[in-house]
Design a protein around this motif. Sequence first.
Motif, PDB file in Angstrom:
ATOM      1  N   UNK A   1       0.818  -1.198   0.000  1.00 39.88           N
ATOM      2  CA  UNK A   1       0.000   0.000   0.000  1.00 39.88           C
ATOM      3  C   UNK A   1       0.857   1.256   0.000  1.00 39.88           C
ATOM      4  N   UNK A   2       1.997   1.208   0.673  1.00 35.74           N
ATOM      5  CA  UNK A   2       2.872   2.384   0.667  1.00 35.74           C
ATOM      6  C   UNK A   2       3.403   2.668  -0.743  1.00 35.74           C
ATOM      7  N   UNK A   3       3.560   1.629  -1.545  1.00 36.20           N
ATOM      8  CA  UNK A   3       4.018   1.799  -2.924  1.00 36.20           C
ATOM      9  C   UNK A   3       2.918   2.368  -3.832  1.00 36.20           C
ATOM     10  N   UNK A   4       1.670   1.977  -3.570  1.00 33.99           N
ATOM     11  CA  UNK A   4       0.592   2.277  -4.512  1.00 33.99           C
ATOM     12  C   UNK A   4      -0.515   3.147  -3.913  1.00 33.99           C
ATOM     13  N   UNK A   5      -0.267   3.832  -2.825  1.00 37.22           N
ATOM     14  CA  UNK A   5      -1.307   4.654  -2.206  1.00 37.22           C
ATOM     15  C   UNK A   5      -1.610   5.866  -3.085  1.00 37.22           C
ATOM     16  N   UNK A   6      -2.900   6.194  -3.264  1.00 37.00           N
ATOM     17  CA  UNK A   6      -3.276   7.329  -4.118  1.00 37.00           C
ATOM     18  C   UNK A   6      -2.705   8.669  -3.648  1.00 37.00           C
ATOM     19  N   UNK A   7      -2.510   8.838  -2.359  1.00 34.20           N
ATOM     20  CA  UNK A   7      -1.948  10.092  -1.853  1.00 34.20           C
ATOM     21  C   UNK A   7      -0.496  10.277  -2.267  1.00 34.20           C
ATOM     22  N   UNK A   8       0.137   9.184  -2.668  1.00 36.61           N
ATOM     23  CA  UNK A   8       1.535   9.243  -3.110  1.00 36.61           C
ATOM     24  C   UNK A   8       1.651   9.023  -4.614  1.00 36.61           C
ATOM     25  N   UNK A   9       0.572   9.281  -5.315  1.00 37.98           N
ATOM     26  CA  UNK A   9       0.599   9.187  -6.774  1.00 37.98           C
ATOM     27  C   UNK A   9       0.258   7.818  -7.313  1.00 37.98           C
ATOM     28  N   UNK A  10      -0.175   6.891  -6.453  1.00 35.93           N
ATOM     29  CA  UNK A  10      -0.516   5.548  -6.903  1.00 35.93           C
ATOM     30  C   UNK A  10      -1.927   5.468  -7.457  1.00 35.93           C
ATOM     31  N   UNK A  11      -2.295   4.296  -7.895  1.00 37.69           N
ATOM     32  CA  UNK A  11      -3.591   4.045  -8.502  1.00 37.69           C
ATOM     33  C   UNK A  11      -4.617   3.725  -7.410  1.00 37.69           C
ATOM     34  N   UNK A  12      -5.734   4.441  -7.424  1.00 35.07           N
ATOM     35  CA  UNK A  12      -6.772   4.265  -6.393  1.00 35.07           C
ATOM     36  C   UNK A  12      -7.390   2.868  -6.461  1.00 35.07           C
ATOM     37  N   UNK A  13      -7.620   2.367  -7.662  1.00 34.38           N
ATOM     38  CA  UNK A  13      -8.222   1.042  -7.816  1.00 34.38           C
ATOM     39  C   UNK A  13      -7.286  -0.052  -7.303  1.00 34.38           C
ATOM     40  N   UNK A  14      -6.000   0.065  -7.593  1.00 33.37           N
ATOM     41  CA  UNK A  14      -5.036  -0.917  -7.107  1.00 33.37           C
ATOM     42  C   UNK A  14      -4.955  -0.867  -5.580  1.00 33.37           C
TER      43      UNK A  14
END
Length: 144
Positions: free
Chosen positions: A110-123
């Motif tokens: 989650x730290x890699x793909x969190x939306x607040x850090x530019x990750x994908x919300x669906x992922x």
Amino acid sequence: MTFMLILSITVIAILILSGRAKNMRPNDWLALAIALLGVNFLRGGNLIFGSGLIAGAAAWSGFKLFGDRKTTTAEKGKPRNLELDQARSLLGVSEGANAAKIKSAWRSRLSEHHPDRGGDEELARQINRARDILLEEMEAIRHK
């Protein structure tokens, strides 16, 4: 003015009581405000502008303000083996992983793909669901 106040309070109360308000993003709230403004224009006799605002707000929010919730009874039931395999693969844990390993893998992914850090919300949603599935399965096994 009184009608709009009553309508606004009623709509917001329905959203809160149904639990939809918790899942609404700022864009959804803005779309709701625009739709209420459209209703006000319709009441004032401006059919074209009022209808356009309501249609635009509905399109912007994705027609889901008062729609069904995303969680269904099938999701809450016992996960199938395919879901378990997908959840394990998404988090990168083995079949015998304990709760601590699952939570650690979940935090890492989650730290890699969190939306607040530019990750994908669906992922990010899928990662959260994978954690929930694996923890629910562990809980079900423990209660057998």
